[in-house]
Scaffold this motif. Sequence first.
Motif, mmCIF file in Angstrom:
data_model
loop_
_atom_site.group_PDB
_atom_site.id
_atom_site.type_symbol
_atom_site.label_atom_id
_atom_site.label_comp_id
_atom_site.label_asym_id
_atom_site.label_seq_id
_atom_site.Cartn_x
_atom_site.Cartn_y
_atom_site.Cartn_z
ATOM 1 N N ILE A 9 1.016 -1.153 0.123
ATOM 2 C CA ILE A 9 0.264 0.176 0.394
ATOM 3 C C ILE A 9 0.801 0.814 0.015
ATOM 4 C CG2 ILE A 9 -0.176 0.674 2.633
ATOM 5 C CD1 ILE A 9 -3.192 0.487 -0.012
ATOM 6 N N LEU A 10 1.992 0.792 0.632
ATOM 7 C CA LEU A 10 2.976 2.602 0.210
ATOM 8 C C LEU A 10 3.690 2.764 -0.919
ATOM 9 C CD1 LEU A 10 4.871 1.929 4.171
ATOM 10 C CD2 LEU A 10 3.223 3.515 3.542
ATOM 11 N N ARG A 11 3.401 1.468 -1.694
ATOM 12 C CA ARG A 11 4.003 1.840 -3.352
ATOM 13 C C ARG A 11 2.592 1.628 -4.028
ATOM 14 N NH1 ARG A 11 5.975 -2.981 -1.670
ATOM 15 N NH2 ARG A 11 5.187 -4.142 -3.316
ATOM 16 N N THR A 12 1.717 1.768 -3.654
ATOM 17 C CA THR A 12 0.336 2.314 -4.448
ATOM 18 C C THR A 12 0.005 3.557 -4.876
ATOM 19 O OG1 THR A 12 -0.359 0.130 -3.559
ATOM 20 C CG2 THR A 12 -2.043 1.697 -3.992
ATOM 21 N N MET A 55 3.675 23.081 8.454
ATOM 22 C CA MET A 55 2.310 21.867 8.212
ATOM 23 C C MET A 55 1.351 22.976 7.498
ATOM 24 S SD MET A 55 2.486 19.008 10.108
ATOM 25 C CE MET A 55 0.616 18.802 9.374
ATOM 26 N N LYS A 56 1.544 24.709 7.453
ATOM 27 C CA LYS A 56 0.662 25.255 6.876
ATOM 28 C C LYS A 56 0.449 24.991 5.309
ATOM 29 C CE LYS A 56 -0.495 27.967 10.260
ATOM 30 N NZ LYS A 56 0.216 29.684 11.115
ATOM 31 N N MET A 57 1.469 24.838 4.714
ATOM 32 C CA MET A 57 2.080 24.674 3.804
ATOM 33 C C MET A 57 2.135 22.782 3.690
ATOM 34 S SD MET A 57 6.098 26.848 3.184
ATOM 35 C CE MET A 57 6.578 25.351 3.354
ATOM 36 N N GLU A 58 2.076 21.787 3.881
ATOM 37 C CA GLU A 58 2.247 20.767 3.651
ATOM 38 C C GLU A 58 0.390 20.934 3.128
ATOM 39 O OE1 GLU A 58 3.293 18.197 3.389
ATOM 40 O OE2 GLU A 58 4.994 19.891 2.998
ATOM 41 N N ARG A 59 -0.542 21.470 4.129
ATOM 42 C CA ARG A 59 -1.693 20.804 4.110
ATOM 43 C C ARG A 59 -2.196 21.764 2.460
ATOM 44 N NH1 ARG A 59 -2.090 23.069 9.634
ATOM 45 N NH2 ARG A 59 -2.280 21.990 10.488
ATOM 46 N N GLN A 60 -1.507 22.982 2.107
ATOM 47 C CA GLN A 60 -2.108 23.080 0.335
ATOM 48 C C GLN A 60 -1.518 22.570 -0.766
ATOM 49 O OE1 GLN A 60 -3.763 25.938 0.179
ATOM 50 N NE2 GLN A 60 -3.425 25.538 2.211
ATOM 51 N N ARG A 61 -0.472 21.253 -0.055
ATOM 52 C CA ARG A 61 -0.149 20.859 -1.273
ATOM 53 C C ARG A 61 -0.640 18.776 -1.346
ATOM 54 N NH1 ARG A 61 6.093 17.874 -1.457
ATOM 55 N NH2 ARG A 61 5.749 16.948 0.422
ATOM 56 N N PRO A 62 -1.369 18.694 -2.368
ATOM 57 C CA PRO A 62 -2.305 17.607 -2.207
ATOM 58 C C PRO A 62 -0.862 16.522 -3.028
ATOM 59 C CG PRO A 62 -2.572 19.116 -4.812
ATOM 60 C CD PRO A 62 -1.377 20.281 -3.678
ATOM 61 N N PHE A 63 -1.844 15.059 -2.900
ATOM 62 C CA PHE A 63 -1.292 14.107 -3.558
ATOM 63 C C PHE A 63 -1.916 14.104 -4.829
ATOM 64 C CE2 PHE A 63 -1.264 13.360 1.400
ATOM 65 C CZ PHE A 63 -0.050 12.928 1.753
ATOM 66 N N ARG A 64 -1.050 13.177 -5.473
ATOM 67 C CA ARG A 64 -0.789 12.979 -6.582
ATOM 68 C C ARG A 64 -1.683 10.820 -6.524
ATOM 69 N NH1 ARG A 64 2.932 14.445 -10.824
ATOM 70 N NH2 ARG A 64 2.046 12.798 -12.412
ATOM 71 N N PHE A 65 -2.659 11.350 -7.050
ATOM 72 C CA PHE A 65 -3.497 9.919 -7.000
ATOM 73 C C PHE A 65 -2.442 9.007 -8.232
ATOM 74 C CE2 PHE A 65 -7.010 12.012 -5.827
ATOM 75 C CZ PHE A 65 -7.619 11.144 -4.411
ATOM 76 N N GLN A 88 2.191 11.840 7.034
ATOM 77 C CA GLN A 88 0.442 12.282 6.221
ATOM 78 C C GLN A 88 0.493 10.993 5.273
ATOM 79 O OE1 GLN A 88 1.472 16.881 5.212
ATOM 80 N NE2 GLN A 88 3.442 15.986 5.850
ATOM 81 N N THR A 89 -0.526 10.651 5.187
ATOM 82 C CA THR A 89 -1.130 9.621 4.605
ATOM 83 C C THR A 89 -2.318 10.387 3.596
ATOM 84 O OG1 THR A 89 -1.783 8.202 5.863
ATOM 85 C CG2 THR A 89 -0.273 8.233 5.902
ATOM 86 N N HIS A 90 -2.504 9.806 2.655
ATOM 87 C CA HIS A 90 -4.333 9.918 2.148
ATOM 88 C C HIS A 90 -5.153 8.559 2.623
ATOM 89 C CE1 HIS A 90 -7.542 10.417 -0.279
ATOM 90 N NE2 HIS A 90 -6.565 11.463 -0.827
ATOM 91 N N HIS A 91 -6.282 9.135 2.745
ATOM 92 C CA HIS A 91 -7.140 7.927 3.487
ATOM 93 C C HIS A 91 -7.590 7.015 2.675
ATOM 94 C CE1 HIS A 91 -10.887 9.712 1.114
ATOM 95 N NE2 HIS A 91 -9.986 10.662 1.385
ATOM 96 N N THR A 92 -6.828 7.327 1.181
ATOM 97 C CA THR A 92 -7.562 5.939 0.352
ATOM 98 C C THR A 92 -6.395 5.049 0.865
ATOM 99 O OG1 THR A 92 -5.925 6.786 -1.100
ATOM 100 C CG2 THR A 92 -8.185 7.004 -1.622
ATOM 101 N N ILE A 93 -5.298 5.620 1.385
ATOM 102 C CA ILE A 93 -4.413 3.741 1.770
ATOM 103 C C ILE A 93 -3.592 3.703 3.554
ATOM 104 C CG2 ILE A 93 -3.084 4.332 -0.277
ATOM 105 C CD1 ILE A 93 -0.865 5.867 1.667
ATOM 106 N N ILE A 94 -4.438 5.206 3.895
ATOM 107 C CA ILE A 94 -4.643 4.218 5.363
ATOM 108 C C ILE A 94 -4.896 4.965 5.637
ATOM 109 C CG2 ILE A 94 -2.822 4.723 7.726
ATOM 110 C CD1 ILE A 94 -0.820 4.233 6.119
#
Length: 170
Positions: A9-12, A55-65, A88-94
Motif C-alpha cells: 500500500i505504501l507503493r500504491t 504544516m500550513k504549507m503541507e495542507r496546501q500540497r495535494p497528493f497525486r493519485f 501524512q497519508t491520503h485516506h485511500t491508503i491508511i
Amino acid sequence: DLMVARHRILRTGFILNGYETELQVVYRNIGYETGYTDLSALSRAQQEDRIDEFMKMERQRPFRFSSPPLWRMDVFNVGDDEIVFILQTHHTIIDGCSDALFRTELHNIYHALLHDAAAQPAPLHSDYRDFVVQQEIATRNVAQKDFWLKELADFTRLDLFGTEDIFDRY
C-alpha cells in the motif's frame, strides 16, 4: 525502506481514468524521501512556529493519485534527544486503525534496528491484497449476496451528503 518493501500500500497509486474501472497499481519501486530538519538551535517557540508553518504549507500540497507515494514523512530534531515525527497519508491508503498499526510497527522496527542494524521484520501473514481477493470472491458468491440483500432489505441507506439531520430519526 523496510516498511515500503513490506507494505504494498505504501507503493500504491491509482489510475482513475482511461479504463473501464479505476485501477490500483502497486509499483515494485518508488522514489520517496524522508524530510529531516534540525531545529535544535532554535528556542521552543521558534521550533513550534517553524513546524506550524511547515504544516500550513503541507495542507496546501495535494497528493497525486496516479503517482506514489500517497504518504509523506518528516522528522524535526528539536534537541535533547527529542524529535517531532510527522506522517501524512491520503485516506485511500491508511485509515485510523491502520495508522496506529503502521506507527506501532515503524516504532518497533526502528528500535530493533537500533539494537541490530541487520534486523529484519517477520514476513507478513497477509496484507491488503489478500483482503481484496477475498472480497472479490465474496461479491461473486450469489448465495452470500442474496443473504445480505434479504438481511438488509428493510434498512434505509444513510445519505452522508444529504441535508437531513440523521439524529432527528432517533
